[in-house]
Design a protein around this motif. Structure first.
Motif, PDB file in Angstrom:
ATOM      1  N   MET A   1      23.056  25.782  23.670  1.00 36.93           N
ATOM      2  CA  MET A   1      23.205  27.232  23.712  1.00 36.93           C
ATOM      3  C   MET A   1      23.876  27.548  25.037  1.00 36.93           C
ATOM      4  N   THR A   2      25.103  28.035  24.992  1.00 34.26           N
ATOM      5  CA  THR A   2      25.850  28.282  26.217  1.00 34.26           C
ATOM      6  C   THR A   2      25.813  29.749  26.611  1.00 34.26           C
ATOM      7  N   THR A   3      25.932  29.970  27.916  1.00 31.84           N
ATOM      8  CA  THR A   3      26.040  31.308  28.488  1.00 31.84           C
ATOM      9  C   THR A   3      27.058  31.238  29.617  1.00 31.84           C
ATOM     10  N   THR A   4      27.523  32.379  30.043  1.00 32.31           N
ATOM     11  CA  THR A   4      28.354  32.431  31.240  1.00 32.31           C
ATOM     12  C   THR A   4      27.612  33.261  32.277  1.00 32.31           C
ATOM     13  N   ALA A   5      27.767  32.880  33.520  1.00 36.89           N
ATOM     14  CA  ALA A   5      27.120  33.578  34.620  1.00 36.89           C
ATOM     15  C   ALA A   5      28.157  33.847  35.696  1.00 36.89           C
ATOM     16  N   GLU A   6      27.944  34.898  36.440  1.00 35.56           N
ATOM     17  CA  GLU A   6      28.850  35.222  37.536  1.00 35.56           C
ATOM     18  C   GLU A   6      28.165  34.936  38.857  1.00 35.56           C
ATOM     19  N   ARG A   7      28.934  34.339  39.747  1.00 37.18           N
ATOM     20  CA  ARG A   7      28.444  34.037  41.093  1.00 37.18           C
ATOM     21  C   ARG A   7      29.524  34.534  42.056  1.00 37.18           C
ATOM     22  N   GLY A   8      29.347  35.754  42.543  1.00 35.44           N
ATOM     23  CA  GLY A   8      30.376  36.349  43.388  1.00 35.44           C
ATOM     24  C   GLY A   8      31.629  36.595  42.576  1.00 35.44           C
ATOM     25  N   ALA A   9      32.764  36.108  43.068  1.00 36.59           N
ATOM     26  CA  ALA A   9      34.044  36.285  42.379  1.00 36.59           C
ATOM     27  C   ALA A   9      34.279  35.220  41.312  1.00 36.59           C
ATOM     28  N   PHE A  10      33.311  34.353  41.084  1.00 37.61           N
ATOM     29  CA  PHE A  10      33.498  33.239  40.166  1.00 37.61           C
ATOM     30  C   PHE A  10      32.607  33.379  38.941  1.00 37.61           C
TER      31      PHE A  10
ATOM     32  N   GLY B   1      29.633  24.038  33.806  1.00 36.70           N
ATOM     33  CA  GLY B   1      31.051  23.869  34.052  1.00 36.70           C
ATOM     34  C   GLY B   1      31.386  24.233  35.489  1.00 36.70           C
ATOM     35  N   PRO B   2      32.631  24.001  35.872  1.00 35.17           N
ATOM     36  CA  PRO B   2      33.059  24.349  37.226  1.00 35.17           C
ATOM     37  C   PRO B   2      33.185  25.867  37.390  1.00 35.17           C
ATOM     38  N   ALA B   3      33.081  26.331  38.620  1.00 34.30           N
ATOM     39  CA  ALA B   3      33.270  27.751  38.902  1.00 34.30           C
ATOM     40  C   ALA B   3      34.733  28.103  38.677  1.00 34.30           C
ATOM     41  N   ARG B   4      34.951  29.182  37.984  1.00 30.30           N
ATOM     42  CA  ARG B   4      36.310  29.628  37.653  1.00 30.30           C
ATOM     43  C   ARG B   4      36.489  31.072  38.116  1.00 30.30           C
ATOM     44  N   ARG B   5      37.692  31.426  38.521  1.00 32.78           N
ATOM     45  CA  ARG B   5      37.982  32.821  38.835  1.00 32.78           C
ATOM     46  C   ARG B   5      38.177  33.635  37.564  1.00 32.78           C
ATOM     47  N   SER B   6      38.501  32.980  36.472  1.00 32.21           N
ATOM     48  CA  SER B   6      38.743  33.641  35.196  1.00 32.21           C
ATOM     49  C   SER B   6      37.514  33.520  34.292  1.00 32.21           C
ATOM     50  N   ARG B   7      36.973  34.648  33.851  1.00 29.55           N
ATOM     51  CA  ARG B   7      35.845  34.613  32.918  1.00 29.55           C
ATOM     52  C   ARG B   7      36.259  33.947  31.610  1.00 29.55           C
TER      53      ARG B   7
ATOM     54  N   ARG C   1      38.415  31.580  31.181  1.00 28.08           N
ATOM     55  CA  ARG C   1      38.463  30.122  31.379  1.00 28.08           C
ATOM     56  C   ARG C   1      37.046  29.537  31.342  1.00 28.08           C
ATOM     57  N   ALA C   2      36.068  30.251  31.893  1.00 22.99           N
ATOM     58  CA  ALA C   2      34.673  29.790  31.838  1.00 22.99           C
ATOM     59  C   ALA C   2      34.192  29.765  30.384  1.00 22.99           C
ATOM     60  N   ARG C   3      34.558  30.778  29.594  1.00 19.71           N
ATOM     61  CA  ARG C   3      34.182  30.779  28.178  1.00 19.71           C
ATOM     62  C   ARG C   3      34.856  29.626  27.434  1.00 19.71           C
ATOM     63  N   THR C   4      36.103  29.316  27.790  1.00 21.86           N
ATOM     64  CA  THR C   4      36.801  28.186  27.183  1.00 21.86           C
ATOM     65  C   THR C   4      36.093  26.875  27.523  1.00 21.86           C
ATOM     66  N   ASP C   5      35.598  26.743  28.755  1.00 24.39           N
ATOM     67  CA  ASP C   5      34.827  25.554  29.136  1.00 24.39           C
ATOM     68  C   ASP C   5      33.599  25.408  28.237  1.00 24.39           C
ATOM     69  N   ALA C   6      32.925  26.526  27.949  1.00 21.38           N
ATOM     70  CA  ALA C   6      31.734  26.496  27.096  1.00 21.38           C
ATOM     71  C   ALA C   6      32.097  26.077  25.679  1.00 21.38           C
ATOM     72  N   VAL C   7      33.191  26.604  25.138  1.00 20.90           N
ATOM     73  CA  VAL C   7      33.626  26.237  23.789  1.00 20.90           C
ATOM     74  C   VAL C   7      33.976  24.755  23.729  1.00 20.90           C
ATOM     75  N   THR C   8      34.656  24.257  24.746  1.00 20.30           N
ATOM     76  CA  THR C   8      35.006  22.836  24.796  1.00 20.30           C
ATOM     77  C   THR C   8      33.745  21.976  24.823  1.00 20.30           C
ATOM     78  N   HIS C   9      32.768  22.390  25.596  1.00 19.05           N
ATOM     79  CA  HIS C   9      31.493  21.658  25.655  1.00 19.05           C
ATOM     80  C   HIS C   9      30.818  21.654  24.289  1.00 19.05           C
TER      81      HIS C   9
END
Length: 66
Positions: free
Chosen positions: A20-29, A40-46, A48-56
């Motif tokens: 079960m994936t989620t995205t979280a924000e940490r400052g600008a990332f 996943g790695p910290a991304r400046r693009s939300r 891109r973070a969602r794409t990391d979750a889909v890939t996982h």
């Protein structure tokens, strides 16, 4: 179990961790996280973070990165 201990990840059929994936924000990332312990790695693009979750979730990125 102590209150500070994390519960084990939920399991799907066959005893594998249920993802079960989620995205979280940490400052600008933004970063993706999964209930199996993967993050996943910290991304400046939300997006891109969602794409990391889909890939996982697709099984291509099931390794644990922290």
């Amino acid at each position: 179990m102590h209150p500070h201990d994390a519960p084990p990840p939920p399991q799907g059929p066959g005893g594998e961790p249920h993802h079960m994936t989620t995205t979280a924000e940490r400052g600008a990332f933004a970063l993706a996280r999964c209930s199996c312990g993967w993050s996943g790695p910290a991304r400046r693009s939300r997006e891109r973070a969602r794409t990391d979750a889909v890939t996982h979730m697709s099984g291509e990125g099931r390794g644990v990165r922290q």
